[in-house]
Write a protein that holds these residues in place. Structure first.
Motif, mmCIF file in Angstrom:
data_model
loop_
_atom_site.group_PDB
_atom_site.id
_atom_site.type_symbol
_atom_site.label_atom_id
_atom_site.label_comp_id
_atom_site.label_asym_id
_atom_site.label_seq_id
_atom_site.Cartn_x
_atom_site.Cartn_y
_atom_site.Cartn_z
ATOM 1 N N GLY A 208 -0.513 1.547 10.088
ATOM 2 C CA GLY A 208 -0.078 0.808 8.914
ATOM 3 C C GLY A 208 1.366 0.373 8.904
ATOM 4 N N SER B 213 -2.210 -2.008 4.604
ATOM 5 C CA SER B 213 -3.627 -1.798 4.899
ATOM 6 C C SER B 213 -4.025 -2.734 6.030
ATOM 7 C CB SER B 213 -4.486 -2.076 3.664
ATOM 8 O OG SER B 213 -4.548 -3.469 3.396
ATOM 9 N N MET C 121 0.856 -1.193 0.000
ATOM 10 C CA MET C 121 0.000 0.000 0.000
ATOM 11 C C MET C 121 0.885 1.234 0.000
ATOM 12 S SD MET C 121 -2.954 1.040 2.738
ATOM 13 C CE MET C 121 -4.072 2.385 2.373
#
Length: 602
Positions: free
Chosen positions: A384, A322, A1
């Motif tokens: 994250g 994520s 991500m």
């Protein structure tokens, strides 16, 4: 991500529902909670009604204990709901007010039931033995009754017990005030990086900022945090001083030698285990000094400062995961615990046990709540990072421990003791790290993960022991009537930092304020269990990862044990002897070996 795609929310309502915990498993809504709270106010009178009959026969005692189980569960359900709602946004006065009402009710119920233990202790062994024989259902409570009777020397008269129960609401105030100050009222100046860009500093963002490769940003964030705490040092000292005084009041009232004995005796853990932990770490602290020196050399610094302690020694891993990616990784890492265990983890994800993202006013940090048949709920402030994935598996370990114990044990024994509270969570962290090490793509990635393992040792075994030593020493100083002002506390904390971190780290005035931001100093000698549990987890995870089904099953049986046996006995059943101190020495040997391997790779 992509780092820049990571979600940020200004209001809780913006967070998608699937990333917000489901409190309806406790109460459907606030109205249902308020109604239940109103009904629970009858408990005070109901406890008083039981007084004439509870000790009249085995059937009477059994009936009272079953009533007490149900009443306790209801109060815990109420407290879990209002506490979770309050932590969603600590600025909302409504939940703080309801929480205060519930605390007052719990104190009144405690006073109304204070007659029970003294009356139970007045019974003869012969009377109880006869009741056990005549009332088979009472045998379920034999261990609980034996534990209460074992504390006979520390139980007072019914009127004195009622007075202590009434004082419990007052005794909870230091923690409550700290929470409001720390979570609702504290704010920090933005940190500035080497290019002049500003970065918001919050409880949730602080550690990611401290892991930045930009040293100017790390230093700025460090000064932002500790400068703010330095400005409230006198208030913080007054709060911690009031905490030590309320612990002393109860310890003296119950005729314990000191507050440490008062905290550990009801949990069936000898004081020698606490002291043994500190002694073992002192004996092996040179390994931490060696790691600090390695950190200084690898970072190429003349002097290692406290804002340099969290930055990775290898290339900065700025990947953001994520939450869904984190959950997938968690499931793979915990596979050695078996499909039944993984099935509950999947339930936790699907049933929204997690409150994932940081929002304004949300309580800082992370925790798992629940117990006695309640669906666990997990607070995160997920950013994250890889560290956040470790936090995810850590808190999931707590919740699985809670769930498995509640499933396997009757309500009276579903709540596990403080001493084992961090074992499941830390074992999960060890399993995640070993999974990542086993799947490392190259030497650089392995070095990065070994650095992370060293940080786990530093942050959990060494740092938490430092906290435990500070808590012990502060309580001793308070009992002796020595200074509890901000300067005295900070000097004591600075001395411990110098002892633990050694000459490779340059001591500064601001780290001396770190004690101000540690909520666990209001939890009554809780921090030491992080260190002892980490040592146990290192040993347990090694055995689980051998693939030995017996080792795994013994561990799962431990998780299901609740408080059905003394905590040290439960761990012994899983194959770990915590009474001797050998497990701590073994863990510290592992740390030394990890430093050796990391040094070789760097």
């Amino acid at each position: 991500m992509d780092k820049h795609e990571f979600p940020s929310f200004e209001r809780r309502e913006e967070v998608p529902e699937r990333y917000r915990w489901d409190t309806t498993r406790l109460f459907e809504n606030d109205e249902a909670f308020v109604c239940a709270l109103s009904e629970a106010k009858d408990l005070e009178e109901e406890y008083e009604i039981w007084e004439p009959t509870a000790m009249s026969s085995g059937a009477g005692l059994l009936g009272y204990l079953r009533f007490d189980d149900d009443a306790t569960l209801e109060l815990e359900r109420l407290f879990n709901y209002v506490s979770r709602r309050a932590d969603e946004d600590t600025r909302v006065g409504k939940y703080q007010d309801l929480k205060a009402q519930l605390r007052a009710l719990i104190a009144r119920v405690g006073a109304a039931s204070a007659w029970f233990v003294p009356r139970l202790l007045a019974l003869s062994d012969e009377t109880l033995d006869g009741w056990y024989a005549d009332t088979p259902g009472l045998n379920l409570y034999r261990r609980a009754i034996d534990r209460m009777r074992a504390l006979k020397d520390h139980v007072l008269t019914p009127s004195e017990e009622a007075l202590l129960a009434q004082a419990s609401e007052m005794a909870a105030q230091p923690e409550a005030i700290f929470s409001m100050l720390n979570d609702a009222d504290m704010s920090f100046e933005d940190a500035v990086d080497s290019k002049g860009h500003s970065h918001a500093v919050t409880h949730g963002s602080y550690f990611p900022l401290m892991q930045s490769g930009d040293r100017s940003l790390r230093e700025s964030a460090y000064h932002s945090i500790y400068g703010a705490y330095g400005r409230i040092k006198n208030t913080s000292a007054a709060l911690l001083g009031s905490q030590t005084k309320q612990l002393q009041f109860f310890a003296r009232a119950r005729r314990y030698a000191d507050t440490l004995e008062a905290a550990l005796a009801p949990t069936e853990v000898p004081v020698s285990v606490y002291q043994g932990l500190i002694d073992a770490v002192h004996k092996n602290v040179s390994a931490l000094h060696r790691y600090m020196e390695l950190r200084r050399r690898v970072l190429g610094l003349d002097a290692l400062r406290y804002w340099d302690l969290y930055v990775p020694l290898t290339k900065e891993d700025d990947r953001r995961y994520s939450f869904d990616e984190a959950c997938d990784l968690m499931l793979r890492a915990l596979a050695p615990l078996g499909e039944d265990y993984l099935g509950v983890v999947r339930r936790a994800i699907d049933e929204r046990w997690y409150d994932v993202y940081e929002t304004p006013g949300k309580a800082s940090g992370a925790y798992s709540s629940g117990g006695r048949g309640l669906t666990p709920l997990i607070l995160l402030n997920y950013q994250g990072t890889l560290d956040d994935i470790f936090t995810l598996v850590h808190e999931t370990g707590h919740s699985l421990h809670t769930h498995l114990a509640s499933e396997a044990q009757p309500g009276r024994y579903a709540q596990y003791e403080m001493f084992v509270a961090e074992v499941a969570s830390t074992t999960n962290e060890c399993l995640l790290l070993r999974y990542l090490l086993d799947n490392a793509q190259d030497t650089a990635e392995r070095a990065h993960l070994l650095n992370h393992l060293c940080e786990q040792f530093r942050g959990t075994l060494f740092r938490q022991t430092l906290f435990a030593e500070f808590e012990r020493d502060v309580n001793k100083a308070s009992a002796r009537g020595e200074g509890m002002g901000a300067d005295a506390l900070s000097e004591r904390y600075a001395q411990l930092n110098e002892l633990y971190y050694g000459s490779a780290v340059t001591l500064d005035d601001e780290i001396a304020h770190e004690w101000e931001r540690i909520p666990h100093f209001y939890y009554n000698y809780y921090v030491y269990v992080y260190a002892t549990s980490f040592a146990a987890a290192v040993a347990l995870s090694k055995r689980i990862l051998t693939g030995d089904a017996t080792a795994r099953d013994r561990y799962l049986a431990f998780l299901s044990g609740g408080s059905s046996k003394p905590p040290i006995e439960l761990l012994a059943g899983a194959g770990v002897d915590m009474a001797s101190g050998a497990v701590v020495d073994e863990a510290l040997d592992t740390f030394s070996q990890t430093v050796d391997e990391l040094e070789g790779l760097l």
